[in-house]
Design an enzyme around this catalytic site. Structure first.
Site, PDB file in Angstrom:
ATOM      1  N   LYS A 181       0.804  -1.228   0.000  1.00 17.96           N
ATOM      2  CA  LYS A 181       0.000   0.000   0.000  1.00 17.96           C
ATOM      3  C   LYS A 181       0.842   1.286   0.000  1.00 17.96           C
ATOM      4  O   LYS A 181       0.440   2.287  -0.576  1.00 17.96           O
ATOM      5  CB  LYS A 181      -0.935   0.009   1.218  1.00 17.96           C
ATOM      6  CG  LYS A 181      -2.163  -0.875   1.060  1.00 17.96           C
ATOM      7  CD  LYS A 181      -3.052  -0.758   2.299  1.00 17.96           C
ATOM      8  CE  LYS A 181      -4.472  -1.160   1.995  1.00 17.96           C
ATOM      9  NZ  LYS A 181      -5.401  -0.859   3.080  1.00 17.96           N
ATOM     10  N   ASP A 199     -10.250   3.881   1.686  1.00 15.96           N
ATOM     11  CA  ASP A 199     -10.540   3.250   2.986  1.00 15.96           C
ATOM     12  C   ASP A 199     -11.338   4.179   3.905  1.00 15.96           C
ATOM     13  O   ASP A 199     -12.273   3.733   4.593  1.00 15.96           O
ATOM     14  CB  ASP A 199      -9.240   2.841   3.692  1.00 15.96           C
ATOM     15  CG  ASP A 199      -8.757   1.456   3.259  1.00 15.96           C
ATOM     16  OD1 ASP A 199      -9.569   0.678   2.714  1.00 15.96           O
ATOM     17  OD2 ASP A 199      -7.566   1.155   3.465  1.00 15.96           O
TER      18      ASP A 199
HETATM   19  P1  NAP Z   1      -0.683  -1.787  10.195  1.00 13.08           P
HETATM   20  O1  NAP Z   1      -0.337  -0.533   9.462  1.00 13.08           O
HETATM   21  O2  NAP Z   1       0.266  -2.911  10.218  1.00 13.08           O
HETATM   22  O3  NAP Z   1      -1.053  -1.373  11.716  1.00 13.08           O
HETATM   23  C1  NAP Z   1      -1.306  -2.350  12.682  1.00 13.08           C
HETATM   24  C2  NAP Z   1      -1.780  -1.675  13.962  1.00 13.08           C
HETATM   25  O4  NAP Z   1      -2.047  -2.699  14.925  1.00 13.08           O
HETATM   26  C3  NAP Z   1      -0.734  -0.759  14.591  1.00 13.08           C
HETATM   27  O5  NAP Z   1      -1.381   0.276  15.279  1.00 13.08           O
HETATM   28  C4  NAP Z   1      -0.026  -1.713  15.555  1.00 13.08           C
HETATM   29  O6  NAP Z   1       0.638  -1.066  16.611  1.00 13.08           O
HETATM   30  C5  NAP Z   1      -1.214  -2.494  16.084  1.00 13.08           C
HETATM   31  N1  NAP Z   1      -0.776  -3.768  16.650  1.00 13.08           N
HETATM   32  C6  NAP Z   1      -0.419  -4.898  15.965  1.00 13.08           C
HETATM   33  N2  NAP Z   1      -0.061  -5.883  16.834  1.00 13.08           N
HETATM   34  C7  NAP Z   1      -0.203  -5.350  18.090  1.00 13.08           C
HETATM   35  C8  NAP Z   1       0.013  -5.852  19.408  1.00 13.08           C
HETATM   36  N3  NAP Z   1       0.437  -7.120  19.613  1.00 13.08           N
HETATM   37  N4  NAP Z   1      -0.254  -5.045  20.462  1.00 13.08           N
HETATM   38  C9  NAP Z   1      -0.684  -3.767  20.255  1.00 13.08           C
HETATM   39  N5  NAP Z   1      -0.891  -3.222  19.041  1.00 13.08           N
HETATM   40  C10 NAP Z   1      -0.660  -4.011  17.969  1.00 13.08           C
HETATM   41  O7  NAP Z   1      -2.049  -2.409   9.616  1.00 13.08           O
HETATM   42  P2  NAP Z   1      -3.314  -1.630   9.021  1.00 13.08           P
HETATM   43  O8  NAP Z   1      -3.240  -1.633   7.543  1.00 13.08           O
HETATM   44  O9  NAP Z   1      -3.452  -0.335   9.751  1.00 13.08           O
HETATM   45  O10 NAP Z   1      -4.507  -2.629   9.411  1.00 13.08           O
HETATM   46  C11 NAP Z   1      -4.942  -2.761  10.754  1.00 13.08           C
HETATM   47  C12 NAP Z   1      -6.175  -3.663  10.828  1.00 13.08           C
HETATM   48  O11 NAP Z   1      -7.254  -3.060  10.122  1.00 13.08           O
HETATM   49  C13 NAP Z   1      -5.988  -5.057  10.191  1.00 13.08           C
HETATM   50  O12 NAP Z   1      -6.639  -5.988  11.001  1.00 13.08           O
HETATM   51  C14 NAP Z   1      -6.691  -4.930   8.852  1.00 13.08           C
HETATM   52  O13 NAP Z   1      -7.191  -6.172   8.391  1.00 13.08           O
HETATM   53  C15 NAP Z   1      -7.822  -3.987   9.208  1.00 13.08           C
HETATM   54  N6  NAP Z   1      -8.340  -3.258   8.051  1.00 13.08           N
HETATM   55  C16 NAP Z   1      -9.653  -3.444   7.738  1.00 13.08           C
HETATM   56  C17 NAP Z   1     -10.191  -2.754   6.674  1.00 13.08           C
HETATM   57  C18 NAP Z   1     -11.643  -2.964   6.349  1.00 13.08           C
HETATM   58  O14 NAP Z   1     -12.041  -2.663   5.222  1.00 13.08           O
HETATM   59  N7  NAP Z   1     -12.449  -3.418   7.281  1.00 13.08           N
HETATM   60  C19 NAP Z   1      -9.396  -1.882   5.900  1.00 13.08           C
HETATM   61  C20 NAP Z   1      -8.048  -1.713   6.253  1.00 13.08           C
HETATM   62  C21 NAP Z   1      -7.543  -2.410   7.338  1.00 13.08           C
HETATM   63  P3  NAP Z   1       2.218  -0.700  16.465  1.00 13.08           P
HETATM   64  O15 NAP Z   1       2.259   0.583  15.684  1.00 13.08           O
HETATM   65  O16 NAP Z   1       2.682  -0.562  17.860  1.00 13.08           O
HETATM   66  O17 NAP Z   1       2.865  -1.833  15.725  1.00 13.08           O
END
Ligand code: NAP
Length: 277
Positions: A70, A107
């Site tokens: 992305k 998004d």
């Molecule tokens: P990302 O950029 O990798 O961000 C992940 C987030 O989760 C960060 O804030 C990270 O914190 C946190 N995190 C991960 N593991 C953790 C842990 N063990 N303890 C505490 N915090 C933790 O991913 P993203 O693209 O933002 O996506 C995040 C979620 O949203 C995913 O589940 C994705 O499937 C979902 N999503 C859904 C849609 C939809 O259409 N419904 C669209 C986009 C994304 P740190 O910064 O500390 O690592």
């Protein structure tokens, strides 16, 4: 390219086999009787630019982009929408007839439309929003919440530097809360959103204390596998209006489908059923 070529679209990521987007777009193509195909493509980072420059020549009108590409596609795209630039990531590419690659991020649009559809009484201006997480999805959520007039956004993230960056990029309406205090920020929020991947299949549960939740709040989890996370279940038990993450996935695809195939599709019960089947 001949005029009667069947339009192709798809999703580029790695891994990509789990993606629900092929079912979604194929459902809409069929429902509208349109010619076209939507294909999942597992592309390695090293092959990304070659793939994106080749696909238009094969009849592709655009692609969705998912993890881990992305951010990388922003460096390859020729044109970038303001919202994609602000978020720093794109989820939708349009291959224009002049050969240029246009990058957008839908998004935030999908997030807002999901809340409007599934929590029709949601009043974004009625109070602060509390956002858990500061990754790519959080950036899309925060920019769209600010756009619809949420007065203040409280953000808590495990990695503090990432939430601090949000204040720099989105301004003074964003306030950072320590991750260990995340539970405290829920009490005064009108809107609560989990944008972390916690609670998703294969990931640990979200452990933030949820006793601050109360009736009247609108609570949304971006995680949609499982559809009903523990976070949503507890919010429902607390009397909140809960909205799952699947609707965001469905709505973010609407502008892309319209651009690629020329028809604006509806997100209705049949769409949801087609994706869940
Ligand atoms: P990302 O950029 O990798 O961000 C992940 C987030 O989760 C960060 O804030 C990270 O914190 C946190 N995190 C991960 N593991 C953790 C842990 N063990 N303890 C505490 N915090 C933790 O991913 P993203 O693209 O933002 O996506 C995040 C979620 O949203 C995913 O589940 C994705 O499937 C979902 N999503 C859904 C849609 C939809 O259409 N419904 C669209 C986009 C994304 P740190 O910064 O500390 O690592």
């Amino acid at each position: 390219m001949s005029q009667d070529r069947i339009p192709l679209a798809g999703v580029i990521g790695s891994p990509v086999a789990h993606s629900k987007s092929p079912r979604l777009h194929m459902h809409w193509l069929k429902a509208h009787g349109l010619p076209g195909h939507y294909i999942p493509m597992d592309v390695a980072t090293d092959d990304l630019e070659t793939a994106l420059r080749t696909l238009p020549r094969l009849g592709f009108v655009g692609v969705n982009v998912t993890i881990p590409h992305k951010e990388a596609v922003m460096k390859i795209a020729d044109l970038i929408t303001d919202r994609a630039a602000l978020i720093g990531a794109a989820n939708t590419l349009i291959f224009r007839k002049d050969g240029k690659i246009h990058a957008d991020n839908t998004d935030g649009y999908g997030f807002i439309e999901n809340l409007k559809q599934n929590a029709p009484d949601w009043a974004p201006k009625s109070g602060p929003a509390a956002v858990l997480g500061a990754g790519g999805a959080a950036r899309a959520v925060i920019s769209s919440l600010l756009e619809v007039g949420v007065p203040e956004i409280l953000v808590a993230n495990r990695t503090r530097a990432r939430s601090d960056a949000l204040v720099q990029d989105f301004g003074a309406r964003v306030t950072v809360v320590e991750w260990v205090q995340a539970g405290n920020m829920l009490e005064d929020a009108a809107t609560v959103v989990n944008t972390t991947s916690l609670g998703m299949v294969g990931k640990p549960e979200l452990r933030v204390p949820l006793d601050g939740l109360r009736p009247g709040q609108v609570v949304n989890d971006l995680v949609y596998a499982p559809l009903q996370t523990r976070f949503l279940r507890e919010a429902q038990e607390a009397g909140c209006t809960v909205v799952d993450g699947l609707g965001m996935l469905l709505h973010q695809a609407v502008p892309a489908f319209e651009r690629w195939f020329g028809v604006r599709p509806d997100v209705d019960a049949a769409t949801r059923a087609a994706v869940l089947r």
